[in-house]
Design an enzyme around this catalytic site. Sequence first.
Site, PDB file in Angstrom:
ATOM      1  N   CYS A 191      43.297  60.756  -1.440  1.00 22.88           N
ATOM      2  CA  CYS A 191      44.329  60.141  -0.608  1.00 22.88           C
ATOM      3  C   CYS A 191      43.746  58.965   0.180  1.00 22.88           C
ATOM      4  O   CYS A 191      42.695  59.095   0.812  1.00 22.88           O
ATOM      5  CB  CYS A 191      44.903  61.188   0.347  1.00 22.88           C
ATOM      6  SG  CYS A 191      46.151  60.543   1.471  1.00 22.88           S
ATOM      7  N   CYS A 242      44.093  60.077   4.282  1.00 15.89           N
ATOM      8  CA  CYS A 242      43.245  61.073   4.950  1.00 15.89           C
ATOM      9  C   CYS A 242      41.992  61.450   4.171  1.00 15.89           C
ATOM     10  O   CYS A 242      41.130  62.140   4.689  1.00 15.89           O
ATOM     11  CB  CYS A 242      44.054  62.336   5.258  1.00 15.89           C
ATOM     12  SG  CYS A 242      44.483  63.294   3.794  1.00 15.89           S
ATOM     13  N   CYS A 261      26.735 107.538  -7.817  1.00  9.79           N
ATOM     14  CA  CYS A 261      26.617 108.555  -8.867  1.00  9.79           C
ATOM     15  C   CYS A 261      25.259 108.570  -9.580  1.00  9.79           C
ATOM     16  O   CYS A 261      25.018 109.441 -10.405  1.00  9.79           O
ATOM     17  CB  CYS A 261      27.738 108.382  -9.894  1.00  9.79           C
ATOM     18  SG  CYS A 261      27.595 106.900 -10.920  1.00  9.79           S
ATOM     19  N   ASP A 312      19.813  75.784  -2.797  1.00  5.90           N
ATOM     20  CA  ASP A 312      18.400  76.085  -2.995  1.00  5.90           C
ATOM     21  C   ASP A 312      18.075  77.567  -2.834  1.00  5.90           C
ATOM     22  O   ASP A 312      16.937  77.977  -2.937  1.00  5.90           O
ATOM     23  CB  ASP A 312      17.527  75.235  -2.056  1.00  5.90           C
ATOM     24  CG  ASP A 312      17.770  75.539  -0.590  1.00  5.90           C
ATOM     25  OD1 ASP A 312      18.833  76.081  -0.263  1.00  5.90           O
ATOM     26  OD2 ASP A 312      16.893  75.222   0.227  1.00  5.90           O
ATOM     27  N   GLU A 313      19.090  78.402  -2.591  1.00  7.43           N
ATOM     28  CA  GLU A 313      18.932  79.851  -2.503  1.00  7.43           C
ATOM     29  C   GLU A 313      19.366  80.480  -3.822  1.00  7.43           C
ATOM     30  O   GLU A 313      20.231  79.942  -4.516  1.00  7.43           O
ATOM     31  CB  GLU A 313      19.799  80.420  -1.371  1.00  7.43           C
ATOM     32  CG  GLU A 313      19.456  79.891   0.001  1.00  7.43           C
ATOM     33  CD  GLU A 313      18.100  80.362   0.487  1.00  7.43           C
ATOM     34  OE1 GLU A 313      17.689  81.477   0.130  1.00  7.43           O
ATOM     35  OE2 GLU A 313      17.449  79.599   1.214  1.00  7.43           O
ATOM     36  N   CYS A 338      29.714  99.729 -11.043  1.00  8.99           N
ATOM     37  CA  CYS A 338      29.166 100.828 -11.835  1.00  8.99           C
ATOM     38  C   CYS A 338      30.051 101.084 -13.054  1.00  8.99           C
ATOM     39  O   CYS A 338      31.272 101.164 -12.934  1.00  8.99           O
ATOM     40  CB  CYS A 338      29.063 102.081 -10.970  1.00  8.99           C
ATOM     41  SG  CYS A 338      28.457 103.530 -11.876  1.00  8.99           S
TER      42      CYS A 338
END
Length: 109
Positions: free
Chosen positions: A4, A7, A73, A89-90, A98
């Site tokens: 836009c 904005c 379980c 970077d992580e 399960c």
Amino acid sequence: MQFCDECGSMMKADGDRMVCTNEACAASSERDSDLEDQFVTTESQSDDDVIESTEDANFEGKPKSTDVVCDECGTQEAWYTLKQTASADEPPTRFFKCTECGHRWREYN
């Protein structure tokens, strides 16, 4: 992708017009048919790479891990998905379900 002029929010196609996604702005412009080949619309995108992490997500058919243990379980097999929940970077977070009892958990690397 078109942004836009008012904005800076992303614009989306709405018929023959481009509409601002910011509800407070509500700017729109005519859709330029000459640029049609340069844009990918959401109608042509697929959900193949969407990662289900909600409670009712269907994990069946996702990759399985056998190096985990379910706390509920004791089963040593679970479906998993990966999601980048921290900065790039992580390492990603693994979400598990399960295969036996359906218990869900996550693992941070």
